[in-house]
Design a protein around this motif. Structure first.
Motif, short mmCIF file in Angstrom:
data_model
loop_
_atom_site.label_atom_id
_atom_site.label_comp_id
_atom_site.label_asym_id
_atom_site.label_seq_id
_atom_site.Cartn_x
_atom_site.Cartn_y
_atom_site.Cartn_z
N GLN A 1 -2.03 4.40 -2.24
CA GLN A 1 -1.80 3.15 -1.52
C GLN A 1 -0.72 2.29 -2.16
O GLN A 1 0.05 1.62 -1.47
CB GLN A 1 -3.10 2.37 -1.41
N THR B 1 -0.03 -2.80 2.49
CA THR B 1 -0.71 -1.50 2.54
C THR B 1 -2.20 -1.76 2.73
O THR B 1 -2.78 -2.60 2.05
CB THR B 1 -0.47 -0.68 1.26
N THR B 2 -2.81 -1.02 3.64
CA THR B 2 -4.20 -1.34 4.00
C THR B 2 -5.09 -0.11 4.04
O THR B 2 -4.68 0.97 4.48
CB THR B 2 -4.24 -2.05 5.37
N CYS B 3 -6.30 -0.29 3.54
CA CYS B 3 -7.34 0.73 3.66
C CYS B 3 -8.69 0.02 3.67
O CYS B 3 -8.79 -1.18 3.43
CB CYS B 3 -7.28 1.73 2.50
N TYR C 1 -13.43 -4.42 10.29
CA TYR C 1 -12.33 -3.56 10.71
C TYR C 1 -11.40 -4.23 11.73
O TYR C 1 -10.26 -3.80 11.88
CB TYR C 1 -12.88 -2.28 11.34
N SER D 1 -0.68 2.08 6.73
CA SER D 1 -2.07 2.51 6.56
C SER D 1 -2.14 3.55 5.47
O SER D 1 -1.23 4.38 5.30
CB SER D 1 -2.60 3.09 7.88
N SER D 2 -3.21 3.52 4.69
CA SER D 2 -3.37 4.46 3.58
C SER D 2 -4.82 4.90 3.52
O SER D 2 -5.74 4.08 3.62
CB SER D 2 -2.96 3.78 2.27
N HIS D 3 -5.00 6.21 3.38
CA HIS D 3 -6.36 6.77 3.36
C HIS D 3 -6.43 7.85 2.29
O HIS D 3 -5.73 8.86 2.36
CB HIS D 3 -6.68 7.37 4.73
#
Length: 450
Positions: free
Chosen positions: A218, A342-344, A350, A368-370
């Motif tokens: 991320q 950057t988001t997770c 949500y 988006s980061s996963h």
């Protein structure tokens, strides 16, 4: 399982005493102890608010059947594991029951069908010892001390071969698959395995996995924030599970973390890591929402002013965003022109809301980061193994206490990561490199007891 534990303990005391062939010859049990949720209890919390749902009622510690070992897979004797938010979500059946994931996986192939069971063995972290490997595995042999990252991929589609996180069959092990790490034995794909950091105990080595790899992608990876030296990085929950690693990566990479915490004790932890710019949300009385439906832009501006006071008038280059709904509007506002959010995770909700004028007119980016791919996970674990990044373990529970451990995380009563002993009979075992450990003992123990 006692004979397996005896072999592991003997190898820890004398590495020459037990060979790979000895481990391969160990008799595997027909069943093993594991933490599960039950499919027929998926509606047990219906009608309750999320905070009223109690993981102690839904998490069971019981014996389950050892699954078949498939090609490219490994059995790992789990010495320790850890609690993540995905275990909390699994235990309270939010935002959905994980049995839907298992059912879909079960339709993929005969091997996938093994995962579609009336119970789900949970947990997405582990440290332990390889017991056996399936056909085609050459890198890992029985007796190897390992940790596991939680990315499960099939890689039969071209989509994932530039970044395996884009594999259409990408899943999080122990959350979207069965046979997770909160157990005495785990079933993993061999490409989830990485070397155990030799200077850490079993519980310390198990604790970074999911959050460390997530933070690396991320913030550091080109697939996430692509952080560079000198960047101003806003880190929410900077002393927590994810934020504790993000703070370390920012400092280690020459960036300037602006650490947001909720009380002075957590502020002290951030400062002890080397952070100089810290905002105590409680002390500042930041309230980004006037009510459940209305945000307060004046608070965004006040927050931005606080950041500029700390940075000498500069705005934020990268926001490490994971609370979600509660903070996202402020995150978008305070980011500099051309900057990145950057988001997770979205642990506070949500359904994000933000003023798009501040995004589009200022050319900001939301990425988006996963979790992380295998390469990113390997790099993150390598930094742990070299003593450049340190675990954030604050407390360790026994396997039988896993419900309470999950409740603590659910109610945010923890700091850093919460560990769980599985086969390990006590804390403090498994250290190989005492010299490296002694060099970093203060950092390793920074979160202990907090």
């Amino acid at each position: 399982m006692q004979h397996i534990l005896d072999a592991i303990m003997a190898a820890t005391e004398d590495p020459q005493s037990t060979t790979a062939a000895d481990f391969a010859a160990l008799e595997l049990p027909e069943s093993y102890r594991a933490v599960t949720v039950h499919k027929d209890e998926a509606e047990m919390f219906a009608g309750l608010d999320a905070k009223e749902k109690d993981p102690r009622k839904s998490l069971h510690v019981e014996d389950v059947a050892l699954p078949e070992l498939g090609p490219g897979e490994a059995y790992v004797a789990v010495m320790a594991s850890a609690i993540n938010y995905n275990t909390v979500w699994t235990s309270i059946f939010e935002p959905v029951s994980t049995f839907g994931f298992l059912e879909r996986y079960g339709k993929l192939s005969p091997l996938g069908k093994r995962h579609d069971l009336p119970y789900h063995v949970v947990g997405s972290d582990l440290s332990g010892v390889v017991l056996a490997t399936g056909a085609g595995v050459t890198k890992w042999v029985p007796g190897t001390e390992v940790v596991a990252h939680c990315l499960s991929v099939e890689m039969e589609s071209p989509d994932g071969h530039n970044d395996s996180m884009l594999d259409p069959e990408q899943r999080i092990w122990g959350f979207e698959t069965n046979f997770g790490g909160l157990a005495h034995i785990a079933l993993v794909k061999a490409n989830q395995l990485m070397p155990k950091p030799a200077h850490l105990t079993w519980e310390e080595a198990a604790s970074p996995g999911l959050v460390n790899c997530t933070a690396y992608r991320q913030l550091v990876s080109k697939n996430g924030g692509d952080m560079k030296q000198g960047d101003n990085v806003l880190i929410w929950g900077a002393s927590g599970g994810l934020g504790g690693f993000a703070t370390q990566y920012a400092l280690n990479g020459g960036a300037n973390p602006v650490c947001v915490v909720s009380n002075e004790e957590k502020a002290a932890i951030a400062r002890s890591m080397g952070a100089e710019m810290v905002i105590n949300r409680s002390e500042a009385d930041l309230k980004f929402w006037k009510d459940e439906h209305t945000q307060d832009p004046k608070e965004w501006r006040r927050f931005g002013g606080m950041i500029r006071d700390l940075t000498g008038g500069e705005d934020i280059d990268i926001v490490f965003e994971h609370p979600g709904r509660e903070t996202f509007g402020a995150s978008v506002y305070v980011t500099r022109k051309g900057g990145t959010i950057t988001t997770c995770a979205s642990t506070s909700g949500y359904m994000h809301e933000y003023d798009n004028r501040y995004l589009w007119m200022n050319l900001k980016k939301i990425i988006s980061s996963h979790f992380a791919n295998y390469r990113e996970s390997w790099e993150a674990n390598r930094l742990i193994a070299k003593g450049k990044i340190h675990p954030t373990l604050s407390r360790t529970y026994s396997l039988d206490e896993v419900g309470q451990a999950a409740l603590d995380v659910h109610h945010n009563k923890h700091q850093g990561k919460v560990g769980v002993l599985c086969l390990a009979p006590e804390e403090g075992l498994g250290v190989r490199d005492h010299e490296l450990r002694d060099q970093h003992l203060e950092a390793i123990n920074r979160f202990r007891g907090v």
